[in-house]
Design a protein around this motif. Sequence first.
Motif, PDB file in Angstrom:
ATOM      1  N   THR A 150      43.751  84.576 -15.610  1.00  0.00           N
ATOM      2  CA  THR A 150      44.114  84.040 -14.297  1.00  0.00           C
ATOM      3  C   THR A 150      45.503  84.529 -13.925  1.00  0.00           C
ATOM      4  OG1 THR A 150      44.906  82.012 -15.374  1.00  0.00           O
ATOM      5  CG2 THR A 150      42.701  81.957 -14.422  1.00  0.00           C
ATOM      6  N   PRO A 151      45.615  85.201 -12.790  1.00  0.00           N
ATOM      7  CA  PRO A 151      46.936  85.548 -12.273  1.00  0.00           C
ATOM      8  C   PRO A 151      47.560  84.336 -11.593  1.00  0.00           C
ATOM      9  CG  PRO A 151      45.271  86.300 -10.747  1.00  0.00           C
ATOM     10  CD  PRO A 151      44.538  85.668 -11.918  1.00  0.00           C
ATOM     11  N   LEU A 152      48.804  84.468 -11.190  1.00  0.00           N
ATOM     12  CA  LEU A 152      49.420  83.399 -10.415  1.00  0.00           C
ATOM     13  C   LEU A 152      48.675  83.231  -9.095  1.00  0.00           C
ATOM     14  CD1 LEU A 152      53.218  84.240 -10.885  1.00  0.00           C
ATOM     15  CD2 LEU A 152      51.820  82.632 -12.196  1.00  0.00           C
TER      16      LEU A 152
ATOM     17  N   ILE B  65      53.746  65.254  -7.749  1.00  0.00           N
ATOM     18  CA  ILE B  65      52.648  65.758  -8.564  1.00  0.00           C
ATOM     19  C   ILE B  65      52.998  67.162  -9.033  1.00  0.00           C
ATOM     20  CG2 ILE B  65      50.200  66.346  -8.627  1.00  0.00           C
ATOM     21  CD1 ILE B  65      49.809  64.367  -6.296  1.00  0.00           C
ATOM     22  N   VAL B  66      53.067  67.350 -10.340  1.00  0.00           N
ATOM     23  CA  VAL B  66      53.291  68.674 -10.919  1.00  0.00           C
ATOM     24  C   VAL B  66      51.961  69.143 -11.491  1.00  0.00           C
ATOM     25  CG1 VAL B  66      54.611  70.049 -12.558  1.00  0.00           C
ATOM     26  CG2 VAL B  66      55.679  68.071 -11.448  1.00  0.00           C
ATOM     27  N   ILE B  67      51.528  70.322 -11.080  1.00  0.00           N
ATOM     28  CA  ILE B  67      50.199  70.807 -11.440  1.00  0.00           C
ATOM     29  C   ILE B  67      50.298  72.228 -11.983  1.00  0.00           C
ATOM     30  CG2 ILE B  67      49.806  71.459  -9.024  1.00  0.00           C
ATOM     31  CD1 ILE B  67      46.823  70.838  -9.499  1.00  0.00           C
ATOM     32  N   ALA B  68      49.614  72.491 -13.066  1.00  0.00           N
ATOM     33  CA  ALA B  68      49.664  73.807 -13.704  1.00  0.00           C
ATOM     34  C   ALA B  68      49.022  74.866 -12.811  1.00  0.00           C
ATOM     35  CB  ALA B  68      48.957  73.763 -15.059  1.00  0.00           C
ATOM     36  N   GLU B  69      49.677  76.022 -12.749  1.00  0.00           N
ATOM     37  CA  GLU B  69      49.210  77.073 -11.844  1.00  0.00           C
ATOM     38  C   GLU B  69      47.799  77.554 -12.191  1.00  0.00           C
ATOM     39  OE1 GLU B  69      48.811  80.317 -13.063  1.00  0.00           O
ATOM     40  OE2 GLU B  69      49.650  79.950 -15.048  1.00  0.00           O
ATOM     41  N   THR B  70      47.395  77.447 -13.460  1.00  0.00           N
ATOM     42  CA  THR B  70      46.094  77.960 -13.865  1.00  0.00           C
ATOM     43  C   THR B  70      44.952  77.285 -13.119  1.00  0.00           C
ATOM     44  OG1 THR B  70      46.952  78.436 -16.074  1.00  0.00           O
ATOM     45  CG2 THR B  70      44.566  78.360 -15.829  1.00  0.00           C
ATOM     46  N   ILE B  71      45.043  75.960 -12.952  1.00  0.00           N
ATOM     47  CA  ILE B  71      43.915  75.296 -12.293  1.00  0.00           C
ATOM     48  C   ILE B  71      43.933  75.515 -10.777  1.00  0.00           C
ATOM     49  CG2 ILE B  71      43.698  73.610 -14.147  1.00  0.00           C
ATOM     50  CD1 ILE B  71      44.777  71.497 -12.258  1.00  0.00           C
ATOM     51  N   ILE B  72      45.103  75.830 -10.222  1.00  0.00           N
ATOM     52  CA  ILE B  72      45.141  76.234  -8.816  1.00  0.00           C
ATOM     53  C   ILE B  72      44.375  77.543  -8.655  1.00  0.00           C
ATOM     54  CG2 ILE B  72      46.605  76.975  -6.907  1.00  0.00           C
ATOM     55  CD1 ILE B  72      46.939  74.057  -7.382  1.00  0.00           C
ATOM     56  N   SER B  73      44.679  78.519  -9.512  1.00  0.00           N
ATOM     57  CA  SER B  73      43.990  79.804  -9.440  1.00  0.00           C
ATOM     58  C   SER B  73      42.487  79.649  -9.678  1.00  0.00           C
ATOM     59  CB  SER B  73      44.587  80.781 -10.461  1.00  0.00           C
ATOM     60  OG  SER B  73      45.875  81.207 -10.043  1.00  0.00           O
ATOM     61  N   LYS B  74      42.118  78.800 -10.638  1.00  0.00           N
ATOM     62  CA  LYS B  74      40.696  78.594 -10.904  1.00  0.00           C
ATOM     63  C   LYS B  74      39.984  78.021  -9.688  1.00  0.00           C
ATOM     64  CE  LYS B  74      40.699  77.935 -15.942  1.00  0.00           C
ATOM     65  NZ  LYS B  74      40.420  76.980 -17.048  1.00  0.00           N
ATOM     66  N   ALA B  75      40.567  76.987  -9.084  1.00  0.00           N
ATOM     67  CA  ALA B  75      39.940  76.354  -7.922  1.00  0.00           C
ATOM     68  C   ALA B  75      39.832  77.331  -6.748  1.00  0.00           C
ATOM     69  CB  ALA B  75      40.724  75.115  -7.510  1.00  0.00           C
TER      70      ALA B  75
END
Length: 254
Positions: A125-127, A41-51
């Motif tokens: 959103t930062p990393l 699963i490859v997931i964009a860092e932006t939605i990790i930071s958002k969550a």
Amino acid sequence: MKIELIGLENLPLVKKDDDLSSLIVDVAFNQGLKWKDGDIIVIAETIISKAEGNYINLDSIKPGKKANHLAQKTGKSPELMEAILNHSREIVKVGNDFIVTETNHGFICANAGIDESNVEKGWATPLPLHPDKSAKNLRKNIELKIGKQLAVIISDTQGRPFREGAVGVAIGSSGIKTIWNRKGEIDLYGRKLETTQIAVADELAASASLIMGQADEGMPVVVVRGYSSFEILKDPESGAQDLIRPKKYDAFRQ
């Protein structure tokens, strides 16, 4: 041999405290995706930071003297420049319209990886603060839900020295070796490989970015299926930090 890239469609806009593992599993189910061992699963860092609630309110930032000076030089807003400085341990290069820094994680990238796209105006959103840890937690939670062995890669889009354009790279990873050391193996002509190391996680992130997109595609999660070396590379401990070259070996910053 073939590899499939499967984009997860109709993922809802992610917000703070969302359970990404449940969102991903639910969207995959609605799409009719049947999980397999070895899926990546490859997931964009932006939605990790958002969550994770990792936002920057640019309107609330009071820039300092250094940020104001760099803003004039780069053409960026003083507020964004202050945020970049706050998320950097070193400035690597400043130009007329760019700044490259070493982030607090150790990544070398433009703007400390801070992203103003796909987020509300006035915010950025930062990393993710601890991307390898985020990848590991997400992998474990999804594996518990589906009963399959996976890898998770958190990707960012970054430029490269000496080349135009940007590509997907891994900033967080869990479940697979991020570097494949092939030193000592034999090439087609019977010679031993002396130094060959393959940045596997970066290659997988770049492949997923082909359909992930950068604008309004709305597809921040891609499943890479059929990577034949998953079995020999699976590793619960390897992370994207392994990809960072120590500064003492960096010939361009000596």
